[in-house]
Design a protein around this motif. Structure first.
Motif, PDB file in Angstrom:
ATOM      1  N   LYS A   1       0.844  -1.204   0.000  1.00  0.00           N
ATOM      2  CA  LYS A   1       0.000   0.000   0.000  1.00  0.00           C
ATOM      3  C   LYS A   1       0.874   1.247   0.000  1.00  0.00           C
ATOM      4  O   LYS A   1       0.503   2.268  -0.592  1.00  0.00           O
ATOM      5  CB  LYS A   1      -0.961  -0.004   1.192  1.00  0.00           C
ATOM      6  CG  LYS A   1      -0.326   0.186   2.554  1.00  0.00           C
ATOM      7  CD  LYS A   1      -1.370   0.340   3.651  1.00  0.00           C
ATOM      8  CE  LYS A   1      -0.713   0.717   4.975  1.00  0.00           C
ATOM      9  NZ  LYS A   1      -1.696   0.978   6.038  1.00  0.00           N
ATOM     10  N   GLU A   2       2.059   1.179   0.623  1.00  0.00           N
ATOM     11  CA  GLU A   2       2.938   2.352   0.681  1.00  0.00           C
ATOM     12  C   GLU A   2       3.414   2.748  -0.723  1.00  0.00           C
ATOM     13  O   GLU A   2       3.544   3.944  -1.026  1.00  0.00           O
ATOM     14  CB  GLU A   2       4.136   2.086   1.590  1.00  0.00           C
ATOM     15  CG  GLU A   2       3.799   2.031   3.071  1.00  0.00           C
ATOM     16  CD  GLU A   2       3.237   0.684   3.526  1.00  0.00           C
ATOM     17  OE1 GLU A   2       2.695   0.620   4.644  1.00  0.00           O
ATOM     18  OE2 GLU A   2       3.336  -0.299   2.759  1.00  0.00           O
ATOM     19  N   ILE A   3       3.673   1.763  -1.582  1.00  0.00           N
ATOM     20  CA  ILE A   3       4.093   2.073  -2.953  1.00  0.00           C
ATOM     21  C   ILE A   3       2.943   2.728  -3.710  1.00  0.00           C
ATOM     22  O   ILE A   3       3.147   3.680  -4.465  1.00  0.00           O
ATOM     23  CB  ILE A   3       4.616   0.809  -3.663  1.00  0.00           C
ATOM     24  CG1 ILE A   3       5.975   0.406  -3.062  1.00  0.00           C
ATOM     25  CG2 ILE A   3       4.751   1.036  -5.176  1.00  0.00           C
ATOM     26  CD1 ILE A   3       6.540  -0.898  -3.564  1.00  0.00           C
ATOM     27  N   LEU A   4       1.712   2.246  -3.484  1.00  0.00           N
ATOM     28  CA  LEU A   4       0.538   2.897  -4.079  1.00  0.00           C
ATOM     29  C   LEU A   4       0.411   4.331  -3.560  1.00  0.00           C
ATOM     30  O   LEU A   4       0.188   5.265  -4.346  1.00  0.00           O
ATOM     31  CB  LEU A   4      -0.733   2.101  -3.767  1.00  0.00           C
ATOM     32  CG  LEU A   4      -2.069   2.744  -4.167  1.00  0.00           C
ATOM     33  CD1 LEU A   4      -2.109   3.086  -5.658  1.00  0.00           C
ATOM     34  CD2 LEU A   4      -3.223   1.820  -3.784  1.00  0.00           C
ATOM     35  N   PHE A   5       0.576   4.533  -2.252  1.00  0.00           N
ATOM     36  CA  PHE A   5       0.496   5.878  -1.675  1.00  0.00           C
ATOM     37  C   PHE A   5       1.516   6.802  -2.330  1.00  0.00           C
ATOM     38  O   PHE A   5       1.223   7.942  -2.680  1.00  0.00           O
ATOM     39  CB  PHE A   5       0.750   5.854  -0.170  1.00  0.00           C
ATOM     40  CG  PHE A   5      -0.267   5.098   0.638  1.00  0.00           C
ATOM     41  CD1 PHE A   5      -1.466   4.663   0.085  1.00  0.00           C
ATOM     42  CD2 PHE A   5      -0.025   4.806   1.968  1.00  0.00           C
ATOM     43  CE1 PHE A   5      -2.397   3.967   0.839  1.00  0.00           C
ATOM     44  CE2 PHE A   5      -0.951   4.119   2.734  1.00  0.00           C
ATOM     45  CZ  PHE A   5      -2.136   3.694   2.167  1.00  0.00           C
ATOM     46  N   PHE A   6       2.728   6.280  -2.478  1.00  0.00           N
ATOM     47  CA  PHE A   6       3.816   7.083  -3.030  1.00  0.00           C
ATOM     48  C   PHE A   6       3.549   7.411  -4.499  1.00  0.00           C
ATOM     49  O   PHE A   6       3.847   8.517  -4.964  1.00  0.00           O
ATOM     50  CB  PHE A   6       5.135   6.335  -2.876  1.00  0.00           C
ATOM     51  CG  PHE A   6       6.344   7.192  -3.119  1.00  0.00           C
ATOM     52  CD1 PHE A   6       6.682   8.203  -2.237  1.00  0.00           C
ATOM     53  CD2 PHE A   6       7.146   6.992  -4.223  1.00  0.00           C
ATOM     54  CE1 PHE A   6       7.802   8.998  -2.451  1.00  0.00           C
ATOM     55  CE2 PHE A   6       8.263   7.782  -4.452  1.00  0.00           C
ATOM     56  CZ  PHE A   6       8.598   8.786  -3.564  1.00  0.00           C
TER      57      PHE A   6
END
Length: 200
Positions: A56-61
């Motif tokens: 999810k962090e890569i999506l957020f970024f």
């Protein structure tokens, strides 16, 4: 087993994932936004989600970077329409860009002190690539203004990042005077960068 999607479906799902994530980050922030929320709102399985993004962090970024590109594109569009941009005008443009950011989901992340948390969760190469993107975007902006001799664009890019990061510390700086301080910092930097017609 994850569902196989057509190329068109993949494009639409990726776009929907980013739209849902933008809304969730605006409402809930980084820590409280879960993959389960995102997939429920998008209508895909968890297995399918991980076919699109490793975390999810890569999506957020990804959402953060795309937002950054959109506001830089908007700034470039304004710069293209103007001739002989001086310090005052350039300061206003950069200040308004920062104010745009303050009304976005990014401020929610900053106010919840989650920006550094997100950065820690990302692979190191994402951070390095992001700084390279900042430098490229700064160079693009500088192609529309007259820049003083011996200005190091990489240092200016880092300075703009430093000014941006001041928004993490609005409370410590003092909310009452923050906007004026922000504009003063931007103007001080711009005076070091922008070559005006009356400069020697």
């Amino acid at each position: 087993m994850a569902t196989a999607f057509s190329d068109n479906e993949k494009v639409l799902i990726r776009q929907k994932l980013k739209e849902v994530t933008y809304d969730c980050l605006l409402k809930y922030g980084v820590r409280k936004t879960t993959v389960d929320q995102i997939i429920r709102m998008t209508g895909i399985s968890k297995g399918s989600f991980y076919n699109f993004y490793d975390s999810k962090e890569i999506l957020f970024f990804t959402v953060l970077e795309e937002y950054q590109k959109s506001i830089i594109d908007e700034l470039n569009s304004k710069l293209r329409k103007k001739d002989n941009i001086g310090v005052d005008e350039f300061t206003e443009l950069i200040y308004n860009l920062y104010q745009n950011v303050r009304s976005s989901f990014i401020m929610n992340i900053i106010q919840n002190e989650e920006f550094e948390f997100l950065m820690r969760k990302l692979p190191k190469e994402f951070i390095i690539n992001h700084h390279s993107l900042d430098d490229l975007l700064t160079k693009e902006i500088f192609s529309y203004i007259k820049v003083k001799d011996n200005v190091d664009v990489d240092i200016v890019s880092a300075s703009l990042r430093a000014i941006f990061m001041s928004m993490i510390h609005i409370e410590e700086i003092g909310e009452k005077n923050f906007d004026d301080a922000l504009k003063l910092l931007i103007r001080g930097l711009d005076q070091q960068i922008v070559k005006e017609d009356n400069d020697d």
